[in-house]
Design an enzyme around this catalytic site. Structure first.
Site, PDB file in Angstrom:
ATOM      1  N   ALA A  80     -18.111 -17.295   6.903  1.00 35.66           N
ATOM      2  CA  ALA A  80     -19.380 -17.496   7.611  1.00 35.66           C
ATOM      3  C   ALA A  80     -19.365 -16.962   9.039  1.00 35.66           C
ATOM      4  O   ALA A  80     -20.396 -16.908   9.698  1.00 35.66           O
ATOM      5  CB  ALA A  80     -19.729 -18.978   7.621  1.00 35.66           C
ATOM      6  N   GLY A  81     -18.187 -16.580   9.495  1.00 36.18           N
ATOM      7  CA  GLY A  81     -18.062 -16.155  10.895  1.00 36.18           C
ATOM      8  C   GLY A  81     -18.874 -14.896  11.184  1.00 36.18           C
ATOM      9  O   GLY A  81     -19.212 -14.127  10.297  1.00 36.18           O
ATOM     10  N   ARG A  95     -16.572  -9.146  17.393  1.00 36.29           N
ATOM     11  CA  ARG A  95     -15.730  -8.049  17.880  1.00 36.29           C
ATOM     12  C   ARG A  95     -15.864  -6.775  17.061  1.00 36.29           C
ATOM     13  O   ARG A  95     -15.352  -5.730  17.423  1.00 36.29           O
ATOM     14  CB  ARG A  95     -14.258  -8.513  17.914  1.00 36.29           C
ATOM     15  CG  ARG A  95     -13.960  -9.481  19.038  1.00 36.29           C
ATOM     16  CD  ARG A  95     -12.626 -10.169  18.872  1.00 36.29           C
ATOM     17  NE  ARG A  95     -12.679 -11.251  17.885  1.00 36.29           N
ATOM     18  CZ  ARG A  95     -11.619 -11.965  17.503  1.00 36.29           C
ATOM     19  NH1 ARG A  95     -10.430 -11.678  17.973  1.00 36.29           N
ATOM     20  NH2 ARG A  95     -11.759 -12.935  16.615  1.00 36.29           N
ATOM     21  N   TYR A 152      -9.433 -16.685   3.650  1.00 29.30           N
ATOM     22  CA  TYR A 152     -10.360 -16.217   4.681  1.00 29.30           C
ATOM     23  C   TYR A 152     -10.978 -14.890   4.254  1.00 29.30           C
ATOM     24  O   TYR A 152     -10.280 -14.003   3.767  1.00 29.30           O
ATOM     25  CB  TYR A 152      -9.619 -16.020   6.015  1.00 29.30           C
ATOM     26  CG  TYR A 152      -9.264 -17.312   6.733  1.00 29.30           C
ATOM     27  CD1 TYR A 152      -9.604 -18.552   6.204  1.00 29.30           C
ATOM     28  CD2 TYR A 152      -8.610 -17.288   7.953  1.00 29.30           C
ATOM     29  CE1 TYR A 152      -9.296 -19.728   6.860  1.00 29.30           C
ATOM     30  CE2 TYR A 152      -8.284 -18.456   8.627  1.00 29.30           C
ATOM     31  CZ  TYR A 152      -8.637 -19.674   8.069  1.00 29.30           C
ATOM     32  OH  TYR A 152      -8.324 -20.832   8.726  1.00 29.30           O
ATOM     33  N   LYS A 188     -23.848  19.446 -14.915  1.00 27.38           N
ATOM     34  CA  LYS A 188     -24.476  18.116 -14.900  1.00 27.38           C
ATOM     35  C   LYS A 188     -24.903  17.734 -16.297  1.00 27.38           C
ATOM     36  O   LYS A 188     -25.537  18.541 -16.993  1.00 27.38           O
ATOM     37  CB  LYS A 188     -25.704  18.129 -13.981  1.00 27.38           C
ATOM     38  CG  LYS A 188     -26.288  16.754 -13.770  1.00 27.38           C
ATOM     39  CD  LYS A 188     -27.814  16.744 -13.703  1.00 27.38           C
ATOM     40  CE  LYS A 188     -28.443  16.884 -15.076  1.00 27.38           C
ATOM     41  NZ  LYS A 188     -29.883  16.725 -15.094  1.00 27.38           N
ATOM     42  N   TYR A 231     -25.030  27.372 -13.026  1.00 27.82           N
ATOM     43  CA  TYR A 231     -25.518  26.002 -13.144  1.00 27.82           C
ATOM     44  C   TYR A 231     -25.692  25.644 -14.615  1.00 27.82           C
ATOM     45  O   TYR A 231     -26.474  26.289 -15.325  1.00 27.82           O
ATOM     46  CB  TYR A 231     -26.858  25.831 -12.409  1.00 27.82           C
ATOM     47  CG  TYR A 231     -27.430  24.445 -12.639  1.00 27.82           C
ATOM     48  CD1 TYR A 231     -26.703  23.314 -12.271  1.00 27.82           C
ATOM     49  CD2 TYR A 231     -28.669  24.270 -13.243  1.00 27.82           C
ATOM     50  CE1 TYR A 231     -27.195  22.039 -12.504  1.00 27.82           C
ATOM     51  CE2 TYR A 231     -29.182  22.987 -13.474  1.00 27.82           C
ATOM     52  CZ  TYR A 231     -28.429  21.881 -13.103  1.00 27.82           C
ATOM     53  OH  TYR A 231     -28.904  20.623 -13.335  1.00 27.82           O
ATOM     54  N   TYR A 253     -35.440  22.309 -15.595  1.00 29.04           N
ATOM     55  CA  TYR A 253     -36.432  21.453 -14.941  1.00 29.04           C
ATOM     56  C   TYR A 253     -37.698  22.249 -14.682  1.00 29.04           C
ATOM     57  O   TYR A 253     -37.660  23.310 -14.052  1.00 29.04           O
ATOM     58  CB  TYR A 253     -35.825  20.960 -13.623  1.00 29.04           C
ATOM     59  CG  TYR A 253     -36.650  19.948 -12.876  1.00 29.04           C
ATOM     60  CD1 TYR A 253     -37.166  18.819 -13.516  1.00 29.04           C
ATOM     61  CD2 TYR A 253     -36.888  20.089 -11.509  1.00 29.04           C
ATOM     62  CE1 TYR A 253     -37.904  17.876 -12.817  1.00 29.04           C
ATOM     63  CE2 TYR A 253     -37.615  19.149 -10.800  1.00 29.04           C
ATOM     64  CZ  TYR A 253     -38.133  18.048 -11.461  1.00 29.04           C
ATOM     65  OH  TYR A 253     -38.854  17.116 -10.757  1.00 29.04           O
TER      66      TYR A 253
HETATM   67  C1  UD1 Z   1      -7.879 -18.632  12.247  1.00 22.66           C
HETATM   68  C2  UD1 Z   1      -6.964 -19.864  12.337  1.00 22.66           C
HETATM   69  C3  UD1 Z   1      -5.645 -19.456  12.972  1.00 22.66           C
HETATM   70  C4  UD1 Z   1      -5.018 -18.344  12.158  1.00 22.66           C
HETATM   71  C5  UD1 Z   1      -5.993 -17.171  11.978  1.00 22.66           C
HETATM   72  C6  UD1 Z   1      -5.398 -16.191  10.975  1.00 22.66           C
HETATM   73  C7  UD1 Z   1      -8.310 -21.862  12.644  1.00 22.66           C
HETATM   74  C8  UD1 Z   1      -8.843 -22.869  13.628  1.00 22.66           C
HETATM   75  N1  UD1 Z   1      -7.588 -20.879  13.153  1.00 22.66           N
HETATM   76  O1  UD1 Z   1      -8.158 -18.198  13.552  1.00 22.66           O
HETATM   77  O2  UD1 Z   1      -4.761 -20.552  13.018  1.00 22.66           O
HETATM   78  O3  UD1 Z   1      -3.847 -17.896  12.790  1.00 22.66           O
HETATM   79  O4  UD1 Z   1      -7.258 -17.624  11.472  1.00 22.66           O
HETATM   80  O5  UD1 Z   1      -6.218 -15.080  10.748  1.00 22.66           O
HETATM   81  O6  UD1 Z   1      -8.540 -22.016  11.468  1.00 22.66           O
HETATM   82  N2  UD1 Z   1     -15.263 -19.100   9.615  1.00 22.66           N
HETATM   83  C9  UD1 Z   1     -16.329 -19.744   9.008  1.00 22.66           C
HETATM   84  N3  UD1 Z   1     -17.037 -20.641   9.728  1.00 22.66           N
HETATM   85  C10 UD1 Z   1     -16.747 -20.965  11.016  1.00 22.66           C
HETATM   86  C11 UD1 Z   1     -15.654 -20.302  11.631  1.00 22.66           C
HETATM   87  C12 UD1 Z   1     -14.917 -19.389  10.909  1.00 22.66           C
HETATM   88  O7  UD1 Z   1     -16.631 -19.499   7.852  1.00 22.66           O
HETATM   89  O8  UD1 Z   1     -17.451 -21.821  11.585  1.00 22.66           O
HETATM   90  C13 UD1 Z   1     -14.487 -18.113   8.823  1.00 22.66           C
HETATM   91  C14 UD1 Z   1     -14.562 -16.707   9.396  1.00 22.66           C
HETATM   92  O9  UD1 Z   1     -15.627 -15.976   8.784  1.00 22.66           O
HETATM   93  C15 UD1 Z   1     -13.206 -16.130   9.033  1.00 22.66           C
HETATM   94  C16 UD1 Z   1     -12.289 -17.337   8.963  1.00 22.66           C
HETATM   95  O10 UD1 Z   1     -13.131 -18.473   8.860  1.00 22.66           O
HETATM   96  O11 UD1 Z   1     -13.239 -15.522   7.754  1.00 22.66           O
HETATM   97  C17 UD1 Z   1     -11.415 -17.451  10.206  1.00 22.66           C
HETATM   98  O12 UD1 Z   1     -12.233 -17.578  11.346  1.00 22.66           O
HETATM   99  P1  UD1 Z   1     -11.886 -16.838  12.700  1.00 22.66           P
HETATM  100  O13 UD1 Z   1     -12.908 -17.238  13.705  1.00 22.66           O
HETATM  101  O14 UD1 Z   1     -11.646 -15.400  12.474  1.00 22.66           O
HETATM  102  O15 UD1 Z   1     -10.524 -17.600  13.060  1.00 22.66           O
HETATM  103  P2  UD1 Z   1      -9.304 -17.092  13.911  1.00 22.66           P
HETATM  104  O16 UD1 Z   1      -9.616 -17.259  15.353  1.00 22.66           O
HETATM  105  O17 UD1 Z   1      -8.901 -15.745  13.456  1.00 22.66           O
END
Ligand code: UD1
Ligand code: CA
Length: 496
Positions: free
Chosen positions: A52-53, A57, A142, A391, A406, A427
Site C-alpha cells: 500500500a505504500g 522516492r 513486501y 504476418k 511482405y 488489405y
Molecule cells: C521495512 C521494515 C524494515 C525492513 C525493510 C526491508 C517496518 C516498520 N520496517 O522498512 O525493518 O528492514 O522494510 O525492506 O516494517 N506498506 C504498506 N502500508 C503502510 C506502510 C508500508 O502497505 O502503511 C508496505 C509498502 O508498500 C512496502 C512495505 O510495506 O511494500 C514496506 O514499507 P516501507 O515503507 O518500504 O518500509 P521500509 O522503510 O523499507
C-alpha cells in the site's frame, strides 16, 4: 524430454514439447498458474503481501508496486512467488494507487484488501487479519521485495509453528535503511529496531530485517492490536511484534537468507535498476547451468519464460519476452527480440530479427533483419531472409523468401520460391484476404499478388506481374506491358 528444474518453482507452462529441455523460472510466467511444491504443512498458510505504500522516492506517477521489473510489475513477481508455495490464500494490502494497482493485475489469484490510510506496516497487516483464520500461519511479504525465492519461504515456514515465529534476516555490508536485528548474549533475537529509531550502537549492527516473517495468526492478531505509534515515524511498525513475542517467551527463529540479492528492496529507480540487473544475472546463470552458451551473460534479457534444448547458443543483446522455447542446437544471433515463440532444433536466427508469436520449424534460416508479426508457422527448412516481413502466414517445408518481401495472410506450400520484392496485397483498405501459393510455385521478383488469389502448384509467375486472378498450376503466368525500344530517340539537351 529431459525435464530440468533449476529452481524450486512450479511448472508454469503447458506440457513441454518433445525435444525441449524445460527450465522453470518461477517468476517468469505471465500467468499465476502452477503452484505445487507439494509440501505437507503442519498448519495452513495464508500469505499477506504489503503493497500500500506510496513509493515517493520513485519520483513517478506509477505506483511503486507497478513499476516494471523484467517487463512485469514488481507486485506480479511477488504474487508469482507467493503462488509457488501453494498457500490457502493470498491477500494483497493495497492503498496508494488504489484501483490502478488492482486493475493492472486483473487475473491475480488474490484477494485485495484496502488500507485507506498508510499508517505503517503493522497497520497494513491488521487490515488483512479479519479474513484470516486463527489456525493459520501468516507469511508476510513486501510488494517492493521482488526477488525472494520460494525455497527461502519454505524454510521460513518450516521454522514456525503454533507457538513460534520465524524471521528472514540478511547480513549486509551496508545495512542503511533496514531495521536492525538486535540479538542477546546467547544470539537469541530480542527485537527489531528501525533505523530512524536506532542509536549509533544499534546502527552498527549489520544484520538487517528483510521484512519477511511467519507467525501464527492467533498470536499475530493480538500483538497487532497492541502496537503503538510511539516511534520516530509515528507509524504502527509490524517489526514491534518481535519484542512482544520475546516477552511472551514465544520462540523467534531467525534465518539468514543465502543471497542478499534475494531480498533487495526497491525504493527508488536506482534500486530498481539494481534489482533488474540481479534478476538478469540470475536468469543468465540459470541458462549457463542448463548448458546454454551465452556469448556474454551480462548482455541477455530474459523477461519471460525461456525453455531451452541442448547446445543452444545465444549471442549478445538478445531479449526474450513472454514464453519462448528454443530447440536443440538453435543459434540466435546478436540483437534479436523474440516474444512468445517456438524455434525448433537446428534453426539459426541471424542478427537483428524481431520474432513475435511465431512457430518456426527445425533447420530454418531466419534473417538477418527479418520480422515476424503475430501468428506465423514455418515448417522444416524454411528460409526467411533480410527485410522480409511475415504476418499470420504459413510456409511449407523448404520454402524460401530471401529478400525484401511482405507475406501477410498467406498460405504457402512446400518448396515455393518467393522472389525479391514480392508483396501479398492482403488489405483493400477495409478487409484482409488470403493468398494461397501451392507447392513448388516460383514467384518472380517484384510480383504483386492481389488477394484473394491462388497460385497453382508448380506455377511460375513472371517478374513484375500484378496478379489479380488465380493462376493455373505448372504454367508461366505473367502480367506485364510489352517492352518497347524507340529508335532514333534523342535525350533532351540543355538550352544554351
Ligand atoms: C521495512 C521494515 C524494515 C525492513 C525493510 C526491508 C517496518 C516498520 N520496517 O522498512 O525493518 O528492514 O522494510 O525492506 O516494517 N506498506 C504498506 N502500508 C503502510 C506502510 C508500508 O502497505 O502503511 C508496505 C509498502 O508498500 C512496502 C512495505 O510495506 O511494500 C514496506 O514499507 P516501507 O515503507 O518500504 O518500509 P521500509 O522503510 O523499507
Ligand atoms: Ca521498503
Amino acid at each position: 524430454m529431459r525435464g530440468l528444474a533449476l529452481s524450486q518453482s512450479p511448472d508454469v507452462g503447458g506440457a513441454p514439447t518433445e525435444g525441449f529441455d524445460v527450465i522453470r523460472h518461477l517468476d517468469l510466467s505471465s500467468s499465476y498458474t502452477g503452484a505445487a511444491l507439494g509440501y505437507n504443512r503442519a498448519m495452513p498458510v495464508t500469505v499477506v503481501i504489503l503493497a500500500a505504500g506510496q513509493g515517493k522516492r520513485m519520483q513517478s506517477d506509477l505506483p511503486k508496486v507497478l513499476q516494471p521489473l523484467a517487463g512485469r510489475p514488481l507486485l506480479a513477481h511477488v504474487i508469482a512467488t507467493a503462488t509457488a508455495i501453494a498457500p490457502e490464500a493470498i491477500h494483497v494490502v493495497y492503498g496508494h494507487g488504489g484501483e490502478q494497482v488492482r486493475s493492472a493485475l486483473p487475473d491475480a489469484p488474490v484477494s485485495w484488501v484496502l488500507q485507506a490510510e498508510q499508517r505503517g506496516t503493522g497497520h497494513a497487516l491488521s487490515q488483512a487479519m479479519p479474513a484470516i483464520d486463527d489456525g493459520h500461519l501468516v507469511l508476510v511479504l513486501y510488494g517492493d521485495v521482488p526477488l525472494i525465492r520460494p525455497g527461502a519461504l519454505e524454510r521460513l515456514l518450516a521454522a514456525a509453528g503454533p507457538k513460534s515465529m520465524s524471521l528472514l534476516t540478511v547480513e549486509l555490508e551496508d545495512p542503511t535503511g533496514y531495521g536492525r536485528i538486535v540479538r542477546g548474549a546467547r544470539g537469541q533475537v530480542q527485537r527489531i529496531v528501525e533505523e530512524k529509531d536506532a542509536t549509533a550502537r544499534v546502527r552498527r549492527i549489520r544484520e538487517g530485517n528483510t521484512g519477511v516473517m511467519v507467525a501464527p495468526a492467533r498470536l499475530l492478531r493480538r500483538w497487532l492490536g497492541q502496537l503503538r505509534a510511539d516511534n520516530a515515524q509515528g507509524e504502527l511498525y509490524l517489526t514491534d511484534v518481535v519484542a512482544m513475542a520475546v516477552k511472551e517467551k514465544i520462540e523467534v527463529v531467525p534465518q539468514l537468507v543465502d543471497a542478499p540479492s534475494e531480498v533487495l528492496g526497491v525504493n527508488d529507480k536506482l534500486q530498481l535498476a539494481e534489482v533488474e540487473a540481479a534478476l538478469r544475472a540470475r536468469r543468465a546463470r540459470d541458462l549457463l547451468v542448463a548448458g546454454v552458451t551465452l556469448v556474454d551473460p551480462a548482455r541477455i534479457d530474459v523477461r519471460g519464460d525461456l525453455a531451452v534444448g541442448r547446445d543452444v547458443q545465444i549471442d549478445v543483446n538478445v531479449v526474450f519476452e513472454g514464453r519462448v522455447r528454443l530447440g536443440d542446437r538453435v543459434r540466435i544471433g546478436p540483437n534479436c527480440v523474440i516474444r512468445d515463440s517456438e524455434i525448433d532444433a537446428d534453426t539459426e536466427v541471424f542478427p537483428n530479427c524481431v520474432i513475435d508469436r511465431a512457430t518456426i520449424g527445425p533447420a530454418c534460416h531466419i534473417g538477418p533483419f527479418a520480422r515476424f508479426r503475430p501468428s506465423s508457422q514455418l515448417a522444416r527448412g524454411v528460409h526467411i531472409g533480410n527485410f522480409v516481413e511475415v504476418k499470420n502466414s504459413k510456409l511449407g517445408e523448404g520454402s524460401k523468401s530471401n529478400h525484401l518481401t511482405y507475406l501477410g495472410d498467406a498460405v504457402i506450400g512446400a518448396r515455393v520460391n518467393v522472389g525479391a520484392g514480392t508483396v501479398t496485397c492482403n488489405y483493400d483498405g477495409a478487409n484482409k484476404s488470403q493468398t494461397h501459393i501451392d507447392d513448388g510455385a516460383f514467384i518472380g521478383s517484384g510480383a504483386m499478388l492481389v488477394a484473394p488469389v491462388r497460385i497453382g502448384a508448380g506455377a511460375t509467375i513472371g517478374a513484375g506481374s500484378t496478379i489479380t486472378r488465380d493462376t493455373p498450376p505448372d504454367k508461366l503466368t505473367l502480367e506485364r506491358s510489352k517492352q518497347v525500344t524507340i529508335d532514333g530517340w534523342q535525350r533532351p539537351a540543355k538550352k544554351t
